[in-house]
Write a protein that holds these residues in place. Structure first.
Motif, PDB file in Angstrom:
ATOM      1  N   GLY A 268       0.818  -1.210   0.000  1.00 30.48           N
ATOM      2  CA  GLY A 268       0.000   0.000   0.000  1.00 30.48           C
ATOM      3  C   GLY A 268       0.852   1.260   0.000  1.00 30.48           C
ATOM      4  N   ASN A 269       2.107   1.140   0.479  1.00 31.53           N
ATOM      5  CA  ASN A 269       3.020   2.287   0.420  1.00 31.53           C
ATOM      6  C   ASN A 269       3.509   2.487  -1.005  1.00 31.53           C
ATOM      7  N   ARG A 270       3.918   3.702  -1.291  1.00 32.04           N
ATOM      8  CA  ARG A 270       4.390   4.015  -2.641  1.00 32.04           C
ATOM      9  C   ARG A 270       5.662   3.206  -2.953  1.00 32.04           C
ATOM     10  N   GLY A 271       5.700   2.553  -4.069  1.00 31.56           N
ATOM     11  CA  GLY A 271       6.876   1.813  -4.521  1.00 31.56           C
ATOM     12  C   GLY A 271       6.996   0.396  -3.998  1.00 31.56           C
ATOM     13  N   TRP A 272       5.968  -0.076  -3.236  1.00 28.19           N
ATOM     14  CA  TRP A 272       6.073  -1.427  -2.667  1.00 28.19           C
ATOM     15  C   TRP A 272       6.122  -2.503  -3.757  1.00 28.19           C
ATOM     16  N   PHE A 273       5.453  -2.232  -4.879  1.00 32.92           N
ATOM     17  CA  PHE A 273       5.411  -3.220  -5.964  1.00 32.92           C
ATOM     18  C   PHE A 273       6.804  -3.448  -6.557  1.00 32.92           C
ATOM     19  N   TRP A 274       7.604  -2.360  -6.671  1.00 32.65           N
ATOM     20  CA  TRP A 274       8.948  -2.492  -7.243  1.00 32.65           C
ATOM     21  C   TRP A 274       9.849  -3.306  -6.323  1.00 32.65           C
ATOM     22  N   LEU A 275       9.660  -3.133  -5.024  1.00 32.17           N
ATOM     23  CA  LEU A 275      10.415  -3.918  -4.050  1.00 32.17           C
ATOM     24  C   LEU A 275      10.045  -5.403  -4.165  1.00 32.17           C
ATOM     25  N   LEU A 276       8.743  -5.654  -4.325  1.00 34.24           N
ATOM     26  CA  LEU A 276       8.269  -7.030  -4.509  1.00 34.24           C
ATOM     27  C   LEU A 276       8.859  -7.628  -5.784  1.00 34.24           C
ATOM     28  N   ALA A 277       8.851  -6.845  -6.858  1.00 31.96           N
ATOM     29  CA  ALA A 277       9.395  -7.321  -8.138  1.00 31.96           C
ATOM     30  C   ALA A 277      10.884  -7.621  -8.011  1.00 31.96           C
ATOM     31  N   SER A 278      11.607  -6.768  -7.289  1.00 30.78           N
ATOM     32  CA  SER A 278      13.040  -6.976  -7.084  1.00 30.78           C
ATOM     33  C   SER A 278      13.293  -8.263  -6.305  1.00 30.78           C
ATOM     34  N   GLY A 279      12.473  -8.516  -5.270  1.00 27.02           N
ATOM     35  CA  GLY A 279      12.610  -9.741  -4.487  1.00 27.02           C
ATOM     36  C   GLY A 279      12.335 -10.978  -5.311  1.00 27.02           C
ATOM     37  N   ILE A 280      11.276 -10.923  -6.117  1.00 17.94           N
ATOM     38  CA  ILE A 280      10.938 -12.063  -6.987  1.00 17.94           C
ATOM     39  C   ILE A 280      12.067 -12.312  -7.994  1.00 17.94           C
ATOM     40  N   LEU A 281      12.630 -11.233  -8.550  1.00 15.41           N
ATOM     41  CA  LEU A 281      13.731 -11.353  -9.509  1.00 15.41           C
ATOM     42  C   LEU A 281      14.956 -12.004  -8.849  1.00 15.41           C
ATOM     43  N   SER A 282      15.239 -11.623  -7.602  1.00 11.62           N
ATOM     44  CA  SER A 282      16.370 -12.222  -6.879  1.00 11.62           C
ATOM     45  C   SER A 282      16.167 -13.729  -6.713  1.00 11.62           C
ATOM     46  N   LEU A 283      14.933 -14.144  -6.391  1.00 13.20           N
ATOM     47  CA  LEU A 283      14.650 -15.570  -6.236  1.00 13.20           C
ATOM     48  C   LEU A 283      14.750 -16.305  -7.575  1.00 13.20           C
ATOM     49  N   ILE A 284      14.314 -15.657  -8.649  1.00 10.67           N
ATOM     50  CA  ILE A 284      14.425 -16.266  -9.986  1.00 10.67           C
ATOM     51  C   ILE A 284      15.897 -16.459 -10.357  1.00 10.67           C
ATOM     52  N   VAL A 285      16.717 -15.420 -10.084  1.00 12.97           N
ATOM     53  CA  VAL A 285      18.155 -15.522 -10.371  1.00 12.97           C
ATOM     54  C   VAL A 285      18.773 -16.656  -9.561  1.00 12.97           C
ATOM     55  N   ALA A 286      18.413 -16.743  -8.252  1.00  9.05           N
ATOM     56  CA  ALA A 286      18.930 -17.828  -7.397  1.00  9.05           C
ATOM     57  C   ALA A 286      18.520 -19.187  -7.953  1.00  9.05           C
ATOM     58  N   GLY A 287      17.264 -19.326  -8.379  1.00  6.57           N
ATOM     59  CA  GLY A 287      16.784 -20.584  -8.945  1.00  6.57           C
ATOM     60  C   GLY A 287      17.499 -20.937 -10.229  1.00  6.57           C
ATOM     61  N   PHE A 288      17.738 -19.926 -11.068  1.00  2.00           N
ATOM     62  CA  PHE A 288      18.437 -20.128 -12.332  1.00  2.00           C
ATOM     63  C   PHE A 288      19.869 -20.610 -12.082  1.00  2.00           C
ATOM     64  N   LEU A 289      20.546 -19.956 -11.133  1.00  2.00           N
ATOM     65  CA  LEU A 289      21.928 -20.324 -10.821  1.00  2.00           C
ATOM     66  C   LEU A 289      21.996 -21.724 -10.206  1.00  2.00           C
ATOM     67  N   TRP A 290      21.032 -22.035  -9.336  1.00  5.48           N
ATOM     68  CA  TRP A 290      21.020 -23.341  -8.692  1.00  5.48           C
ATOM     69  C   TRP A 290      20.712 -24.448  -9.704  1.00  5.48           C
ATOM     70  N   ALA A 291      19.803 -24.172 -10.627  1.00  6.54           N
ATOM     71  CA  ALA A 291      19.431 -25.173 -11.639  1.00  6.54           C
ATOM     72  C   ALA A 291      20.623 -25.525 -12.523  1.00  6.54           C
ATOM     73  N   GLY A 292      21.476 -24.545 -12.787  1.00  9.03           N
ATOM     74  CA  GLY A 292      22.634 -24.786 -13.646  1.00  9.03           C
ATOM     75  C   GLY A 292      23.894 -25.158 -12.894  1.00  9.03           C
TER      76      GLY A 292
END
Length: 198
Positions: free
Chosen positions: A127-151
């Protein structure tokens, strides 16, 4: 008045020299960043060797510092820490590829922790301004971790060097831009002073 003008001119010259040095240093760092991105394996091995050397030095410092501890157990713990640092450092130096693999695991762990923390922070501040970008950044970090772990372990050959290169590239670019901005400000200041004198 003349002395004040000379002092200002000297100050501007000094700032100009510093900003020029900053631009050159930034450009060198950009080149190193590009090289690290182009040759990530060699950059990663260099980091692994450097990290190993720092651990060995840290181990020596711990052992040397042990004898200034106040208690018997303080001495024992310092010596044990020094030995641990030394063993891990020697392992990194003896086989930098193993060290590179360990650093890759640390990078994956960092991305997982970073992603979880950012997602939690975003949900808590929903609900705070910019919370969605923080969420997107967190999701991206998890995707990168998953990508690195998969390979993994093949990703160990390039991930540390690539991350180093990207970091150097952005650091160098920001130094260049900061130096150029300072140079521009100095030029405008000189022009204003000359206009006032006229």
């Amino acid at each position: 008045m003349f002395e004040e003008t000379m002092s200002q001119a000297t100050s501007v010259d000094t700032n100009s020299e510093r900003s020029h040095g900053g631009v050159i240093a930034g450009a060198i760092i950009v080149v190193l960043g590009v090289l690290a991105i182009l040759f990530p394996f060699f950059a990663g091995i260099s980091i692994s060797v450097l990290f190993g050397a720092l651990l060995v030095i840290g181990g020596i410092v711990h052992v040397g510092h042990a004898f200034s501890a106040d208690s018997f157990w303080g001495i024992i713990w310092q010596i044990l820490l020094g030995i641990l640092y030394g063993i891990v450092g020697i392992m990194f130096l003896a086989n930098p590829v193993v060290g590179l693999t360990s650093l890759t695991i640390l990078a994956i762990a960092f991305f997982i922790v970073d992603g979880v923390v950012e997602i939690g922070w975003a949900i808590a501040g929903r609900g705070n301004r910019g919370w969605f970008w923080l969420l997107a950044s967190g999701i991206l970090s998890l995707i990168v971790a998953g990508f690195l772990w998969a390979g993994f372990p093949s990703t160990a050959a390039w991930v540390v060097g690539l991350l180093l290169g990207v970091n150097l590239l952005f650091t160098g670019f920001s130094m260049v831009m900061l130096g150029r901005t300072t140079q521009r400000a100095d030029t405008e200041e000189i022009a204003d002073e000359r206009g006032q004198e006229a």
